[in-house]
Motif scaffolding. Structure first.
Motif, PDB file in Angstrom:
ATOM      1  N   LYS A   1      -5.861   0.708   5.993  1.00  0.00           N
ATOM      2  CA  LYS A   1      -6.365   2.119   6.173  1.00  0.00           C
ATOM      3  C   LYS A   1      -5.451   2.721   7.035  1.00  0.00           C
ATOM      4  O   LYS A   1      -5.647   4.185   6.909  1.00  0.00           O
TER       5      LYS A   1
ATOM      6  N   ARG B   1      -6.127   5.036  -2.277  1.00  0.00           N
ATOM      7  CA  ARG B   1      -7.063   4.218  -2.955  1.00  0.00           C
ATOM      8  C   ARG B   1      -6.889   2.770  -2.787  1.00  0.00           C
ATOM      9  O   ARG B   1      -7.659   1.861  -2.023  1.00  0.00           O
ATOM     10  N   LEU B   2      -5.451   2.205  -2.444  1.00  0.00           N
ATOM     11  CA  LEU B   2      -5.127   1.009  -2.152  1.00  0.00           C
ATOM     12  C   LEU B   2      -5.433   0.745  -0.739  1.00  0.00           C
ATOM     13  O   LEU B   2      -5.911  -0.276  -0.198  1.00  0.00           O
TER      14      LEU B   2
ATOM     15  N   GLU C   1     -10.000  -4.210   4.321  1.00  0.00           N
ATOM     16  CA  GLU C   1     -10.671  -5.565   4.984  1.00  0.00           C
ATOM     17  C   GLU C   1     -10.029  -6.540   4.497  1.00  0.00           C
ATOM     18  O   GLU C   1     -10.477  -7.671   4.908  1.00  0.00           O
ATOM     19  N   TRP C   2      -8.759  -6.730   4.216  1.00  0.00           N
ATOM     20  CA  TRP C   2      -8.172  -7.799   3.700  1.00  0.00           C
ATOM     21  C   TRP C   2      -7.636  -8.609   4.673  1.00  0.00           C
ATOM     22  O   TRP C   2      -6.937  -7.956   5.841  1.00  0.00           O
TER      23      TRP C   2
ATOM     24  N   ALA D   1      -7.928   2.060   0.949  1.00  0.00           N
ATOM     25  CA  ALA D   1      -9.299   1.898   0.890  1.00  0.00           C
ATOM     26  C   ALA D   1      -9.863   0.526   0.434  1.00  0.00           C
ATOM     27  O   ALA D   1     -10.652  -0.210   0.992  1.00  0.00           O
ATOM     28  N   THR D   2      -9.113   0.099  -0.786  1.00  0.00           N
ATOM     29  CA  THR D   2      -9.644  -1.012  -1.364  1.00  0.00           C
ATOM     30  C   THR D   2      -9.460  -2.340  -0.387  1.00  0.00           C
ATOM     31  O   THR D   2      -9.977  -3.512  -0.371  1.00  0.00           O
ATOM     32  N   PHE D   3      -7.969  -2.156   0.161  1.00  0.00           N
ATOM     33  CA  PHE D   3      -7.693  -3.254   0.832  1.00  0.00           C
ATOM     34  C   PHE D   3      -7.955  -3.211   2.366  1.00  0.00           C
ATOM     35  O   PHE D   3      -7.191  -3.940   3.345  1.00  0.00           O
TER      36      PHE D   3
ATOM     37  N   VAL E   1       0.769  -1.294  -0.129  1.00  0.00           N
ATOM     38  CA  VAL E   1       0.074   0.112   0.094  1.00  0.00           C
ATOM     39  C   VAL E   1       0.681   1.288  -0.259  1.00  0.00           C
ATOM     40  O   VAL E   1       0.691   2.079  -0.668  1.00  0.00           O
TER      41      VAL E   1
ATOM     42  N   GLY F   1      -3.467   4.441   4.199  1.00  0.00           N
ATOM     43  CA  GLY F   1      -4.406   5.104   3.528  1.00  0.00           C
ATOM     44  C   GLY F   1      -4.809   6.583   3.899  1.00  0.00           C
ATOM     45  O   GLY F   1      -4.777   7.484   3.301  1.00  0.00           O
TER      46      GLY F   1
ATOM     47  N   ARG G   1      -2.808   7.137  -5.192  1.00  0.00           N
ATOM     48  CA  ARG G   1      -2.488   5.779  -5.221  1.00  0.00           C
ATOM     49  C   ARG G   1      -2.400   5.017  -4.096  1.00  0.00           C
ATOM     50  O   ARG G   1      -3.151   4.143  -3.729  1.00  0.00           O
TER      51      ARG G   1
END
Length: 356
Positions: free
Chosen positions: A231, A244-245, A251-252, A247-249, A168, A234, A241
């Motif tokens: 998070k 966004r990463l 909950e990974w 936010a996208t990940f 991230v 982020g 970049r």
């Protein structure tokens, strides 16, 4: 060669991490620990005196007053020094284990080593040094690991595994190739055990098996459900970049409970630490009942330590009372009895409907 020029950047990042964790909403919201899928069977007649409850345990050959670990958090700044000092004093008082944050900044800037060096405040506790495993691909070797251990007079070295966090970060260290072999070499020569630890996305049984074969002496699952470092990164992003990463990940990861049970199934005797989203003594007791030897908490301790030493003492007292209540109300006097019992069952199991 170690990149000493990155010391200022690393120090700044550590300060930002503390701020974000304390001020922003960076907890998992969807992907939980999995502990809520389990429930203890209440025992209405425990046949115990409260005085019979014994929370003492041993980990890596050292006696502990309770199965608690103040998980690795911080170091490298004046605020971090204050936090680590407060945590160490309370850890010594209650004889619980403690880890410090990544000591990379102390390797790069030796003058901040005192923000980690808490052994004088806690001469008898189980104390863990900490470095990122990926740094073994960026100039670090046995000497740097020894320095981290020696600085703390530590009982073990945590090698934290954080591929998602590094991915991230726009300027993260992303070369994880060949690390198992380097971990194996380190385990063979380092005079203290190596603990493999994730940072909040979990360790699968398959990866735990590879790490054990490489020689690690313990595993800290650090599963999903607590602080999301995607998070965190982020929130501190300076470019789209990274934002966004993050936010996208957000909950990974693998839920903490799943990591505990799957690793324990393939490694019945490996020293196992459960961390990742544990927030109270009930969570700790569930982790122990599922097979963990020690339970690590970070965010609750960070919040308390930012307030005062007294707040940390109160937190530990509450945690001990909650763990003891679980033992008392399941009819178990010791942690080993709890682990060997069938008191914890998946929700919906017939065993959860009884009266004890």
């Amino acid at each position: 060669m170690t990149n000493l020029n990155s010391g200022e950047e690393t120090q700044s990042r550590k300060a930002e991490h503390i701020r974000v964790c304390l001020e922003d909403d960076v907890q998992f919201r969807v992907n939980g620990t999995g502990l809520d899928r389990y429930r203890f069977t209440h025992c209405c007649l425990p046949e115990l005196d409260w005085q019979d409850i014994d929370l003492t345990t041993r980990f890596l050959g050292k006696s502990l007053g309770a199965p608690l670990l103040i998980s690795s958090m911080t170091g490298g700044t004046e605020e971090a020094k204050r936090i680590n000092s407060r945590l160490a004093v309370v850890a010594e008082e209650f004889q619980i284990a403690m880890g410090v944050g990544s000591q990379r900044v102390a390797v790069e800037k030796p003058e901040v080593g005192d923000t980690f060096a808490v052994r004088s405040l806690a001469p008898n506790i189980l104390l863990f040094a900490n470095l990122g495993a990926v740094q073994l691909n960026y100039g670090y070797g046995v000497d740097e690991c020894r320095k981290a251990v020696d600085l703390l007079e530590a009982d073990a070295l945590i090698l934290h595994l954080n591929p998602l966090q590094e991915a991230v970060q726009s300027r993260g260290d992303k070369n994880f190739r060949g690390l198992l072999d380097k971990i194996h070499e380190l385990c063979n020569v380092l005079p203290v055990p190596v603990i493999a630890k994730e940072v909040g996305n979990g360790i699968s049984a398959k990866m735990a098996q590879k790490l054990l074969e490489a020689g690690v002496g313990a595993v800290d699952v650090a599963g999903a459900g607590g602080t999301s470092w995607a998070k965190v990164e982020g929130e501190r992003a300076k470019d789209s970049r990274q934002r966004r990463l993050g936010a996208t990940f957000a909950e990974w990861g693998l839920p903490t409970a799943d990591c505990i049970t799957s690793i324990r199934a393939i490694a019945p005797s490996i020293p196992l630490i459960a961390s990742g989203g544990l927030r109270n003594g009930l969570d700790v007791a569930k982790a122990i009942a599922l097979g963990a030897d020690l339970a690590g908490l970070a965010w609750p301790f960070l919040q308390a330590a930012a307030e005062s030493e007294a707040a940390i003492q109160t937190l530990v007292e509450h945690l001990l009372a909650e763990i003891s209540t679980v033992l008392f109300c399941t009819g178990n006097a010791t942690l080993s009895e709890l682990r060997d019992s069938d008191a914890l069952q998946p929700q919906g199991s017939p065993a959860t409907t009884g009266g004890g």
